[in-house]
Design a protein around this motif. Sequence first.
Motif, PDB file in Angstrom:
ATOM      1  N   ILE A  18       0.835  -1.204   0.000  1.00 14.99           N
ATOM      2  CA  ILE A  18       0.000   0.000   0.000  1.00 14.99           C
ATOM      3  C   ILE A  18       0.872   1.259   0.000  1.00 14.99           C
ATOM      4  CG2 ILE A  18      -1.743   1.305   1.283  1.00 14.99           C
ATOM      5  CD1 ILE A  18      -2.815  -1.217  -0.086  1.00 14.99           C
ATOM      6  N   VAL A  19       1.903   1.290   0.840  1.00 18.18           N
ATOM      7  CA  VAL A  19       2.775   2.468   0.894  1.00 18.18           C
ATOM      8  C   VAL A  19       3.504   2.651  -0.434  1.00 18.18           C
ATOM      9  CG1 VAL A  19       4.873   3.389   1.981  1.00 18.18           C
ATOM     10  CG2 VAL A  19       3.026   2.493   3.391  1.00 18.18           C
ATOM     11  N   PHE A  20       4.001   1.559  -1.023  1.00 20.06           N
ATOM     12  CA  PHE A  20       4.702   1.674  -2.295  1.00 20.06           C
ATOM     13  C   PHE A  20       3.749   2.090  -3.415  1.00 20.06           C
ATOM     14  CE2 PHE A  20       6.715  -0.160  -6.146  1.00 20.06           C
ATOM     15  CZ  PHE A  20       7.815   0.668  -6.173  1.00 20.06           C
ATOM     16  N   SER A  21       2.499   1.610  -3.363  1.00 21.70           N
ATOM     17  CA  SER A  21       1.536   2.024  -4.398  1.00 21.70           C
ATOM     18  C   SER A  21       1.212   3.503  -4.274  1.00 21.70           C
ATOM     19  CB  SER A  21       0.265   1.180  -4.321  1.00 21.70           C
ATOM     20  OG  SER A  21      -0.545   1.555  -3.227  1.00 21.70           O
ATOM     21  N   LEU A  22       1.089   4.019  -3.046  1.00 22.08           N
ATOM     22  CA  LEU A  22       0.849   5.451  -2.871  1.00 22.08           C
ATOM     23  C   LEU A  22       2.059   6.275  -3.301  1.00 22.08           C
ATOM     24  CD1 LEU A  22      -1.085   5.415   0.512  1.00 22.08           C
ATOM     25  CD2 LEU A  22      -1.999   5.890  -1.766  1.00 22.08           C
ATOM     26  N   PHE A  36      -2.253   4.161 -12.756  1.00 20.19           N
ATOM     27  CA  PHE A  36      -2.454   2.795 -13.213  1.00 20.19           C
ATOM     28  C   PHE A  36      -1.486   1.834 -12.526  1.00 20.19           C
ATOM     29  CE2 PHE A  36      -1.932  -0.785 -16.127  1.00 20.19           C
ATOM     30  CZ  PHE A  36      -3.258  -1.167 -16.255  1.00 20.19           C
ATOM     31  N   ILE A  37      -0.215   2.152 -12.536  1.00 19.01           N
ATOM     32  CA  ILE A  37       0.781   1.277 -11.921  1.00 19.01           C
ATOM     33  C   ILE A  37       0.589   1.250 -10.403  1.00 19.01           C
ATOM     34  CG2 ILE A  37       3.250   0.906 -11.576  1.00 19.01           C
ATOM     35  CD1 ILE A  37       2.201   0.326 -14.405  1.00 19.01           C
ATOM     36  N   GLY A  38       0.312   2.414  -9.806  1.00 19.82           N
ATOM     37  CA  GLY A  38       0.058   2.454  -8.364  1.00 19.82           C
ATOM     38  C   GLY A  38      -1.157   1.635  -7.977  1.00 19.82           C
TER      39      GLY A  38
END
Length: 180
Positions: A18-22, A36-38
């Motif tokens: 979640i942190v890396f996606s944000l 999109f990638i997030g």
Amino acid sequence: MKTLILSVAIKLLIPVFIVFSLYTLFRGHNHPGGGFIGGLIGAIAFVFHTMTHGPQQTVDTFLKVNLYGYPRQPNQSRSLYLMRMMRVNVWRRRRKARQPNLNEKMIRLEPIYIIATGLLLAASSGVVGLMFGHPYMHAFWADFYIPILGKPGTPILFDIGVYLLVIGVVLKITFVMSEE
């Protein structure tokens, strides 16, 4: 597939995903990455949780929101009532134990609502340009700088909409496929 090692590993990795996606989401309007990638990276956390714990446990853990509140008093102003409601939802666990007259309501976030919210946000971010006489999806940037986000603007609203859209679609597909 319920193994103890996978179950513990997923519980530890979900916050990392979640942190890396944000991070990827907010980095995307200045560098490669974006909504999109997030959204795909964030959806991996929910897919793995569904694989290990099942769709019902994933819904119970991530997609149910409990709201707490008091009954509104007849002579109480609306603004005081709303402030009291916001405060009780922040400190709900302590107050629930002390005050039994607290009402509780559960709201389930369906993936289709997440999809609709993302689509609405992504499409409406382009309308700002039309309101000022520019073409649809014309970018507007703020005059100030936020340390982690950078300069906010309409492209980040579009990216957040795509982020929600991708997470909602992957959740819907995952839930449908895991129930069959």
